[in-house]
Write a protein that holds these residues in place. Structure first.
Motif, PDB file in Angstrom:
ATOM      1  N   ASP A  43       0.868  -1.169   0.000  1.00 19.60           N
ATOM      2  CA  ASP A  43       0.000   0.000   0.000  1.00 19.60           C
ATOM      3  C   ASP A  43       0.914   1.232   0.000  1.00 19.60           C
ATOM      4  O   ASP A  43       2.120   1.124   0.250  1.00 19.60           O
ATOM      5  CB  ASP A  43      -0.891  -0.041   1.239  1.00 19.60           C
ATOM      6  CG  ASP A  43      -1.652   1.249   1.455  1.00 19.60           C
ATOM      7  OD1 ASP A  43      -2.388   1.666   0.549  1.00 19.60           O
ATOM      8  OD2 ASP A  43      -1.480   1.853   2.531  1.00 19.60           O
ATOM      9  N   SER A  85     -11.095   3.889  -2.278  1.00 17.91           N
ATOM     10  CA  SER A  85     -11.143   4.769  -3.431  1.00 17.91           C
ATOM     11  C   SER A  85     -11.928   6.018  -3.056  1.00 17.91           C
ATOM     12  O   SER A  85     -12.825   5.980  -2.208  1.00 17.91           O
ATOM     13  CB  SER A  85     -11.795   4.069  -4.617  1.00 17.91           C
ATOM     14  OG  SER A  85     -11.031   2.941  -5.000  1.00 17.91           O
ATOM     15  N   ALA A 134      -0.396  -1.655  -4.606  1.00 11.79           N
ATOM     16  CA  ALA A 134      -1.859  -1.673  -4.720  1.00 11.79           C
ATOM     17  C   ALA A 134      -2.379  -0.540  -3.844  1.00 11.79           C
ATOM     18  O   ALA A 134      -2.329  -0.628  -2.613  1.00 11.79           O
ATOM     19  CB  ALA A 134      -2.430  -3.013  -4.265  1.00 11.79           C
ATOM     20  N   ARG A 190      -3.951   7.214 -10.559  1.00 13.30           N
ATOM     21  CA  ARG A 190      -2.682   7.065 -11.272  1.00 13.30           C
ATOM     22  C   ARG A 190      -1.871   8.353 -11.185  1.00 13.30           C
ATOM     23  O   ARG A 190      -0.645   8.309 -10.980  1.00 13.30           O
ATOM     24  CB  ARG A 190      -2.953   6.711 -12.744  1.00 13.30           C
ATOM     25  CG  ARG A 190      -1.705   6.612 -13.619  1.00 13.30           C
ATOM     26  CD  ARG A 190      -0.749   5.529 -13.152  1.00 13.30           C
ATOM     27  NE  ARG A 190      -1.349   4.204 -13.239  1.00 13.30           N
ATOM     28  CZ  ARG A 190      -0.772   3.101 -12.781  1.00 13.30           C
ATOM     29  NH1 ARG A 190       0.414   3.171 -12.186  1.00 13.30           N
ATOM     30  NH2 ARG A 190      -1.383   1.926 -12.882  1.00 13.30           N
ATOM     31  N   THR A 223       2.145  -1.705 -10.751  1.00 11.36           N
ATOM     32  CA  THR A 223       1.494  -0.702  -9.899  1.00 11.36           C
ATOM     33  C   THR A 223       0.010  -0.642 -10.265  1.00 11.36           C
ATOM     34  O   THR A 223      -0.344  -0.328 -11.395  1.00 11.36           O
ATOM     35  CB  THR A 223       2.125   0.697 -10.067  1.00 11.36           C
ATOM     36  OG1 THR A 223       2.071   1.087 -11.441  1.00 11.36           O
ATOM     37  CG2 THR A 223       3.566   0.700  -9.582  1.00 11.36           C
ATOM     38  N   GLN A 224      -0.832  -0.942  -9.294  1.00 14.03           N
ATOM     39  CA  GLN A 224      -2.274  -0.967  -9.505  1.00 14.03           C
ATOM     40  C   GLN A 224      -2.923   0.154  -8.697  1.00 14.03           C
ATOM     41  O   GLN A 224      -2.610   0.329  -7.511  1.00 14.03           O
ATOM     42  CB  GLN A 224      -2.847  -2.317  -9.092  1.00 14.03           C
ATOM     43  CG  GLN A 224      -2.185  -3.508  -9.776  1.00 14.03           C
ATOM     44  CD  GLN A 224      -2.300  -3.465 -11.294  1.00 14.03           C
ATOM     45  OE1 GLN A 224      -3.334  -3.043 -11.822  1.00 14.03           O
ATOM     46  NE2 GLN A 224      -1.263  -3.906 -11.984  1.00 14.03           N
ATOM     47  N   ASP A 251      -8.379   1.976 -12.029  1.00 18.01           N
ATOM     48  CA  ASP A 251      -8.563   0.798 -12.870  1.00 18.01           C
ATOM     49  C   ASP A 251      -9.245  -0.372 -12.181  1.00 18.01           C
ATOM     50  O   ASP A 251      -9.415  -1.437 -12.796  1.00 18.01           O
ATOM     51  CB  ASP A 251      -7.195   0.322 -13.383  1.00 18.01           C
ATOM     52  CG  ASP A 251      -6.416   1.424 -14.081  1.00 18.01           C
ATOM     53  OD1 ASP A 251      -7.041   2.202 -14.824  1.00 18.01           O
ATOM     54  OD2 ASP A 251      -5.195   1.519 -13.869  1.00 18.01           O
ATOM     55  N   HIS A 252      -9.639  -0.194 -10.919  1.00 22.18           N
ATOM     56  CA  HIS A 252     -10.148  -1.323 -10.144  1.00 22.18           C
ATOM     57  C   HIS A 252     -11.259  -0.892  -9.203  1.00 22.18           C
ATOM     58  O   HIS A 252     -11.368   0.291  -8.856  1.00 22.18           O
ATOM     59  CB  HIS A 252      -9.015  -1.949  -9.313  1.00 22.18           C
ATOM     60  CG  HIS A 252      -7.897  -2.496 -10.123  1.00 22.18           C
ATOM     61  ND1 HIS A 252      -7.921  -3.744 -10.702  1.00 22.18           N
ATOM     62  CD2 HIS A 252      -6.691  -1.953 -10.464  1.00 22.18           C
ATOM     63  CE1 HIS A 252      -6.790  -3.953 -11.355  1.00 22.18           C
ATOM     64  NE2 HIS A 252      -6.037  -2.884 -11.229  1.00 22.18           N
ATOM     65  N   LYS A 280     -10.750  -1.004  -2.660  1.00 18.69           N
ATOM     66  CA  LYS A 280     -10.456  -1.964  -1.594  1.00 18.69           C
ATOM     67  C   LYS A 280     -11.695  -2.051  -0.698  1.00 18.69           C
ATOM     68  O   LYS A 280     -12.410  -1.054  -0.538  1.00 18.69           O
ATOM     69  CB  LYS A 280      -9.274  -1.474  -0.740  1.00 18.69           C
ATOM     70  CG  LYS A 280      -7.959  -1.324  -1.493  1.00 18.69           C
ATOM     71  CD  LYS A 280      -6.884  -0.756  -0.567  1.00 18.69           C
ATOM     72  CE  LYS A 280      -5.585  -0.521  -1.313  1.00 18.69           C
ATOM     73  NZ  LYS A 280      -4.522   0.021  -0.432  1.00 18.69           N
ATOM     74  N   SER A 328      -9.318  -7.173  -6.630  1.00 20.29           N
ATOM     75  CA  SER A 328      -8.908  -6.989  -8.026  1.00 20.29           C
ATOM     76  C   SER A 328      -7.462  -6.498  -8.171  1.00 20.29           C
ATOM     77  O   SER A 328      -6.718  -6.982  -9.037  1.00 20.29           O
ATOM     78  CB  SER A 328      -9.860  -6.013  -8.719  1.00 20.29           C
ATOM     79  OG  SER A 328      -9.447  -5.745 -10.038  1.00 20.29           O
ATOM     80  N   MET A 329      -7.038  -5.531  -7.350  1.00 21.89           N
ATOM     81  CA  MET A 329      -5.690  -4.986  -7.511  1.00 21.89           C
ATOM     82  C   MET A 329      -4.623  -6.034  -7.228  1.00 21.89           C
ATOM     83  O   MET A 329      -3.613  -6.121  -7.945  1.00 21.89           O
ATOM     84  CB  MET A 329      -5.500  -3.756  -6.618  1.00 21.89           C
ATOM     85  CG  MET A 329      -6.205  -2.519  -7.134  1.00 21.89           C
ATOM     86  SD  MET A 329      -5.685  -0.973  -6.331  1.00 21.89           S
ATOM     87  CE  MET A 329      -6.653  -1.050  -4.833  1.00 21.89           C
ATOM     88  N   CYS A 389      -1.817  -7.676  -9.781  1.00 25.86           N
ATOM     89  CA  CYS A 389      -0.383  -7.746  -9.469  1.00 25.86           C
ATOM     90  C   CYS A 389       0.153  -9.150  -9.683  1.00 25.86           C
ATOM     91  O   CYS A 389       1.238  -9.339 -10.251  1.00 25.86           O
ATOM     92  CB  CYS A 389      -0.135  -7.315  -8.023  1.00 25.86           C
ATOM     93  SG  CYS A 389      -0.224  -5.542  -7.698  1.00 25.86           S
TER      94      CYS A 389
END
Length: 226
Positions: free
Chosen positions: A9, A49, A114, A119, A138-139, A143-144, A147, A151-152, A156
């Motif tokens: 993280d 997010s 993650a 971005r 790098t996620q 794009d996801h 949390k 997915s992230m 990875c």
């Protein structure tokens, strides 16, 4: 030699972004004419997010208001970063760079990120601290799903070819631990971030670090019993 993947993280784990996150969130609420959340309340949602985080801080507000708060947060964050070095900076936590350097020297270890950051936000942190060469994948939140959706972490692992049993998620919040558990990977908490030890343990942290100096030994023990 089995490849091993360590996923970090960012906010509260690698960098201390508390000042700019709280100032940006409070500024967005004031601009919208709403009572600003307390620092303690803001820190509970770090890692989610941005839309999900703001929705939790502004229960009962409609989608349009939440959308304006999201944009207001981004505007305040960008302004602080450009005009207020003290509030806009995100320094690395003590020992973070040294820990990344040690792991990067090990042929079997791959590193990833993650983060609930965008971005653009992650790129700024990586460029500011010259971290790009450390991370193979790098996620980001763009794009996801937020949390704790896995997915992230899944992305990875797909990008690196690492197996879940040889992957460790390192984070400071319950969202990180829950994400790791949902992805079927090992979970390692850090106690210098935004959620307390008891919350990390309840969310599934197998171990909790007191400092970055203990990271290597903790990872080796986890992989040994994987």
């Amino acid at each position: 030699m089995s490849l091993t993947l360590v996923i970090f993280d960012v906010d509260g784990t690698l960098v201390d972004s508390q000042a700019q996150i709280t100032a940006s969130m409070q500024g967005a609420f004031v601009a919208e004419g709403l009572k600003p959340p307390s620092r303690a309340a803001v820190l509970t949602i770090v890692g989610l997010s941005l839309p999900q985080a703001i929705a939790q801080l502004a229960p009962g507000q409609g989608a349009a208001t939440v959308a304006r708060l999201v944009e207001g947060y981004k505007d305040h964050y960008t302004h602080l970063r450009a005009n207020d070095p003290q509030a806009g900076g995100s320094p690395l936590f003590p020992g973070a760079r040294e820990a990344l350097e040690r792991l990067a020297q090990r042929d079997e270890v791959l590193l990833g990120v993650a983060t609930g950051k965008s971005r653009r936000g992650l790129t700024h942190v990586i460029e500011t601290h010259d971290l790009a060469h450390f991370f193979l994948t790098t996620q980001v939140a763009d794009d996801h799903p937020s949390k704790p959706h896995p997915s992230m972490i899944q992305a990875c692992m797909a990008a690196t070819g690492a197996e879940a049993a040889r992957t460790v998620m390192v984070g400071d919040t319950s969202f990180d631990m829950e994400m790791g558990r949902a992805a079927g990977v090992r979970c390692l908490g850090v106690d210098w971030g935004y959620h307390p030890r008891v919350q990390l343990q309840a969310a599934g942290a197998e171990r909790i670090l007191d400092d970055f100096a203990a990271l290597d030994a903790a990872l080796d023990e986890m992989w040994e019993i994987a």
